[in-house]
Write an enzyme that holds these catalytic residues in place. Structure first.
Site: not given
Length: 502
Positions: A91, A94, A242, A482
């Site tokens: 996603d 990572d 999440y 990110e």
């Protein structure tokens, strides 16, 4: 680290915000800063925004893989649970596969193709391939009835390391929801993604389209029949990463809306009508993202209302109008502010996710209004389709370089862009350049290095500047540096439109 949820969703005021001074501020924030960046090549940005997804791929890479510095990874994902969960997308920066944001990414890629595919030109094929990389994985994750595999990898062990996906030696724990451990939010979003994608493949691959729609129906029935939030069932694994702060109700309506669009079945229309109040369709309409679908539901359903085909859903159009008014710079909601340079800004991390998702809805709704010859009444003023398009375009142009720093926030686009993004694969030497294994802690020196990343993740859009338009370009500042798939997915549709209507 990954872009964690919008931590403090509150109406905090930030220094440097543009206050609500009236409609004049709408005009001021729509003025371009072209003296900094010059005219934009939206088609080039579109191509790169789609290419980014190839850099996020997990699994066995195909022969036509264009991001050459990536290699196969996660080839045993799912083995500990006796299922094949290879493939899909990482996603963010990572090496975890989180099903909730991956499904939302797939939904938004599909919506981008559905609404704006006709202006993608030769990039349409690559956009469709990006959708299919997501749906192929979601089909694997839903192969067992009344079960959805929602995560591969342990976030805590992964975040304790800085290593390439090709080198992963952290736990690849598999997490699932089922009848005893419900997750209507992630299951609902998965059903929405499958249903939306079935429209993408309807004429391109009818048998695959039917498979997607039939699976969407089954997953939605499971989500609706066994209600609950996956962050309750799987709290230690998915929170605070999440965690569904907003509740699962919106995902059920969202899934029903996409199933209705994909199937035209009366049962989904009736479901929406019967559950509109119960599932709180009008709540928190000034937000849209992987956690909160309310604004998206209202805009999606409003298309039918504006075309004169669904007067019984008039309240959804009224909600959508309210959402649009909440975004206007001059009369914006306290939770939607603008930086001095004109960027939409919301409390929490990874602000660009809000910029691209909200701008997508502005543009989509603008098109629906245009075809219906309607405007949005906002108190003493009104918003025309042209105004909404300019507001969306202003956000896109900011991302591409029309901002106080004169910096593109898309890697590889423009003369100046982020060099030190918070992304493991990009920041570590590629397998081609460094074939030897790089262990969990051995990557730390690359994370802390002031040098630019050795591998360009072309097309990646980072979390972006802060409320004062400042940007650190430093890996440790993950909220700013990110990239995520759900930042890029709505941007694909935006760039497709503006490449044809600059």
């Amino acid at each position: 680290m990954l872009n964690q949820q919008d931590m403090a969703r509150s109406a905090l005021s930030f220094p440097g915000y543009v206050p609500a001074l009236g409609f004049l501020s709408v005009l001021l924030l729509l003025l371009p800063l072209r003296s900094i960046a010059g005219p934009h090549n939206y088609h080039d940005a579109l191509r790169k925004s789609i290419l980014f997804f190839e850099g996020q791929r997990s699994g066995k890479l195909p022969p036509d893989q264009r991001v050459q510095w990536r290699r196969n990874s996660g080839l045993h994902d799912g083995a500990t649970a006796g299922v094949d969960l290879t493939g899909g997308y990482y996603d963010a920066g990572d090496n975890i596969k989180f099903g909730f944001p991956m499904a939302f990414t797939t939904t938004m890629l599909s919506w981008s193709v559905i609404d704006f595919g006709r202006t993608m030109g030769p990039e349409l094929r690559n956009a469709v391939r990006a959708v299919k990389w997501g749906t192929d994985y979601l089909l694997k994750a839903t192969v067992v009835p009344d079960v959805v595999y929602v995560q591969v990898g342990d976030a805590y062990s992964d975040h304790n390391c800085w290593e390439r996906p090709e080198d992963m030696d952290t736990l690849r724990t598999v997490y699932k929801i089922d009848r005893a451990h419900p997750g209507s939010d992630v299951a609902g979003e998965t059903a929405a993604a499958l249903a939306a994608a079935s429209i993408v493949f309807r004429s391109r691959d009818p048998s695959y389209s039917r498979l997607l729609l039939n699976r969407a129906v089954r997953v939605f029935e499971f989500a609706d029949r066994h209600r609950g939030a996956y962050s309750s069932s799987l709290h230690p694994a998915v929170c605070p990463f999440y965690c569904d702060v907003n509740g699962y109700q919106d995902e059920l309506l969202w899934a029903a809306a996409w199933l209705h669009k994909a199937s035209r079945r009366r049962e989904y229309r009736e479901y929406i009508a019967q559950n509109e109040v119960i599932l709180r369709a009008g709540d928190t309409i000034n937000e849209f993202g992987w956690d909160n679908k309310h604004a998206g539901i209202n805009v999606l359903i409003s298309k039918e209302v504006l075309r004169g085909r669904a007067d019984y859903f008039k309240s959804f159009q009224q909600n959508a109008d309210g959402f649009i008014c909440s975004l206007l710079p001059g009369i914006s909601h306290p939770q939607v502010q603008y930086s001095p340079g004109g960027l939409i800004f919301k409390a929490g991390g990874s602000n660009m996710q809000h910029v691209t998702s909200l701008s997508f809805l502005l543009l989509a709704y603008s098109n629906y209004l245009s075809h219906a010859h309607k405007i949005v009444p906002c108190g003493e003023t009104s918003a025309s389709p042209a105004l909404l398009k300019r507001l969306a375009k202003r956000q896109v142009d900011y991302i591409l370089g029309d901002n106080p720093l004169g910096m593109s926030y898309m890697v590889g686009y423009g003369a100046r862009y982020p060099q030190r993004i918070h992304h493991r694969a990009s920041s570590l030497p590629s397998v081609g350049a460094h074939p030897a294994h790089i262990g969990c802690k051995a990557g730390s020196r690359y994370f802390l290095s002031p040098n630019p990343n050795p591998n360009q993740l072309v097309g990646a859009v980072v979390g972006g500047p802060n409320s004062s338009d400042a940007f650190p370009d430093s890996r440790p500042f993950f909220q700013e540096s990110e990239p995520t798939t759900y930042i890029n997915a709505p941007l694909v549709g935006l760039l497709a439109f503006f490449s044809a209507h600059p």
